[in-house]
Design a protein around this motif. Structure first.
Motif, short mmCIF file in Angstrom:
data_model
loop_
_atom_site.label_atom_id
_atom_site.label_comp_id
_atom_site.label_asym_id
_atom_site.label_seq_id
_atom_site.Cartn_x
_atom_site.Cartn_y
_atom_site.Cartn_z
N PHE A 127 43.22 45.16 35.47
CA PHE A 127 42.83 46.36 36.36
C PHE A 127 43.83 47.07 37.14
N LYS A 128 43.28 48.28 37.20
CA LYS A 128 44.14 49.53 37.80
C LYS A 128 42.95 49.85 38.92
N VAL A 129 42.65 49.37 40.09
CA VAL A 129 41.60 49.70 41.01
C VAL A 129 41.83 50.90 41.86
N ALA A 130 41.00 51.86 41.85
CA ALA A 130 40.93 52.76 42.89
C ALA A 130 40.48 52.39 44.16
N LYS A 131 41.35 53.18 45.18
CA LYS A 131 41.14 52.85 46.60
C LYS A 131 39.62 52.89 46.90
N GLY A 132 39.00 52.34 47.86
CA GLY A 132 37.81 52.20 48.18
C GLY A 132 37.25 50.67 48.92
N SER A 133 36.09 50.71 48.64
CA SER A 133 35.42 49.36 49.31
C SER A 133 35.88 48.10 48.35
N LYS A 134 35.30 47.13 48.83
CA LYS A 134 35.93 45.88 47.97
C LYS A 134 35.49 45.99 46.81
N PHE A 135 36.26 45.49 45.98
CA PHE A 135 35.98 45.45 44.45
C PHE A 135 36.25 43.87 44.08
N ASN A 136 35.09 43.39 43.54
CA ASN A 136 35.18 41.89 43.16
C ASN A 136 34.77 41.81 41.90
N VAL A 137 35.81 40.71 40.94
CA VAL A 137 35.99 40.35 39.68
C VAL A 137 35.18 38.88 39.78
N HIS A 138 33.92 38.90 39.22
CA HIS A 138 33.52 37.48 39.10
C HIS A 138 33.65 36.79 37.62
N THR A 139 34.23 35.67 37.79
CA THR A 139 34.53 34.71 36.65
C THR A 139 33.87 33.42 36.59
N SER A 140 33.91 32.65 35.44
CA SER A 140 32.90 31.39 35.63
C SER A 140 34.13 30.36 36.58
N SER A 141 35.10 30.62 36.94
CA SER A 141 35.98 30.01 37.64
C SER A 141 36.30 30.09 38.95
N GLY A 142 35.87 31.59 39.60
CA GLY A 142 36.15 31.81 40.84
C GLY A 142 35.83 33.46 40.89
N ILE A 143 36.10 34.01 42.28
CA ILE A 143 36.15 35.40 42.33
C ILE A 143 37.34 36.15 42.76
N VAL A 144 37.85 37.30 42.27
CA VAL A 144 38.98 37.70 42.51
C VAL A 144 38.59 39.05 43.43
N SER A 145 38.96 39.28 44.49
CA SER A 145 38.53 40.30 45.34
C SER A 145 39.82 41.54 45.60
N VAL A 146 39.64 42.72 45.80
CA VAL A 146 40.73 43.46 46.30
C VAL A 146 40.08 44.72 46.70
N LEU A 147 40.82 45.51 47.55
CA LEU A 147 40.56 46.89 47.99
C LEU A 147 41.06 48.15 47.10
N GLY A 148 42.09 48.08 46.54
CA GLY A 148 42.67 49.01 45.44
C GLY A 148 44.19 48.41 45.18
N THR A 149 44.03 48.07 44.02
CA THR A 149 45.42 47.35 43.55
C THR A 149 45.64 47.35 41.94
N GLN A 150 46.65 46.48 41.34
CA GLN A 150 46.70 46.53 40.16
C GLN A 150 47.00 44.95 39.82
N PHE A 151 45.95 44.42 38.98
CA PHE A 151 46.22 42.91 38.98
C PHE A 151 45.44 42.54 37.59
N ASN A 152 45.81 41.29 37.18
CA ASN A 152 45.26 40.67 36.04
C ASN A 152 44.60 39.52 35.93
N VAL A 153 43.66 39.25 35.39
CA VAL A 153 42.78 38.13 35.43
C VAL A 153 42.54 37.62 33.85
N LYS A 154 42.80 36.26 33.98
CA LYS A 154 42.63 35.62 32.52
C LYS A 154 41.94 34.17 32.87
N ASN A 155 40.44 34.23 32.30
CA ASN A 155 39.78 33.19 32.13
C ASN A 155 39.00 32.51 30.93
#
Length: 298
Positions: free
Chosen positions: A148-176
């Motif tokens: 993900f390359k997330v634009a600045k703004g409100s909280k951005f949530n990534v829901h997975t079967s293993s947990g939730i990843v939350s950011v405001l604006g950043t670059q990150f990788n999620v593997k589930n």
């Protein structure tokens, strides 16, 4: 006329022309029509020919007792039908507003989200989001692996079967994948919330969850290597390495090795034989290929 009465008359096919025009003005009209088109398997067959009609008439005449029972049950059936239609329309409403993008084996894809955030999907991955409610909440549902390359703004949530990843604006990788969960932060900060852990990752941090363990580490690269058609691993169970190889090349691998053995290394997505050598040589293994099945052995 009340909406409920219009629906009931529509169910019974008893709407007058004027009432049908009122029915067409309902907000749910299109959903009702879709339901009607999809529900043809639940309708009694129609007979247009005289021969078919006579056959149907004869059958009805010989089963009048059954018909009487049907008449008694018709009010109950109408009520049940209203509940069924309500449930299906409720489902259609949410499904119609949900955007789902997925990739097949050996396939990658890039998705632009409503706020211009970008999601890059690795092979056999899926992302789902509601674009209509995006301004109220930025949430996605993830299966597989996505950068993900997330634009600045409100909280951005990534829901997975293993947990939730939350950011405001950043670059990150999620593997589930199955029992393997991994989050890597390349820029900014990431909050990882599982059933029993809440971790804050800074740029350069990575955390892995597998076999009941939580392993934290650091990285020195600025994006995941799979974007460059390379799968890289550091102390990862061999089972996940094999599973990733199968996804990238759309093949099946058979082996009786200990799949919990940890592997560190890299393989390419563009040359199957070279990739196999990269997996097997460091572990002193051999392989054979027959049709689309690969066997790895000592």
């Amino acid at each position: 006329m009340k909406k409920e009465e219009l629906i009931k008359k529509w169910l019974d096919n008893e709407l007058s022309p004027v009432e049908y025009e009122q029915f067409k003005q309902l907000e749910e009209y299109n959903s009702y029509i879709k339901l009607s088109e999809k529900a043809h398997l639940f309708k009694a067959p129609s007979f247009n020919s005289p021969e078919g009609y006579e056959k149907l008439r004869s059958t009805i005449d010989t089963k009048r007792m059954s018909r009487k029972m049907f008449v008694r049950l018709k009010p109950v059936m109408n009520i049940a039908a209203v509940f069924i239609i309500g449930f299906v329309i409720y489902s259609l409403f949410f499904v119609n507003h949900l955007t789902v993008v997925n990739t097949l084996a050996s396939e990658k894809s890039t998705v632009k989200l409503p706020d211009n955030s970008v999601a890059q999907l690795n092979s056999q991955s899926e992302i789902s989001f509601d674009k209509n409610s995006w301004n109220q909440k930025r949430e996605v549902l993830l299966k597989g692996e996505i950068f993900f390359k997330v634009a600045k703004g409100s909280k951005f949530n990534v829901h997975t079967s293993s947990g939730i990843v939350s950011v405001l604006g950043t670059q990150f990788n999620v593997k589930n994948r199955n029992d393997y969960f991994e989050v890597t932060c390349y820029e900014g900060k990431v909050n990882v919330n599982t059933n029993d852990k809440n971790l804050i990752l800074n740029a350069g941090d990575i955390v892995r969850f597998f076999n009941g363990e939580v392993i934290e580490d650091i990285i020195t690269i600025n994006h995941p290597t799979w974007i460059d058609n390379l799968s890289s691993f550091k102390s990862v169970p061999f089972s996940e390495v094999i599973a990733e190889f199968e996804r990238q090349y759309n093949v099946s691998v058979e082996t009786d090795l200990n799949m919990n053995t940890l592997f560190t290394g890299t393989f390419t997505h563009t040359d199957k034989k070279l990739a196999l050598s990269s997996i097997t040589i460091p572990m002193n293994l051999n392989y054979t290929i027959e049709n689309n099945i690969i066997r790895i052995h000592e």
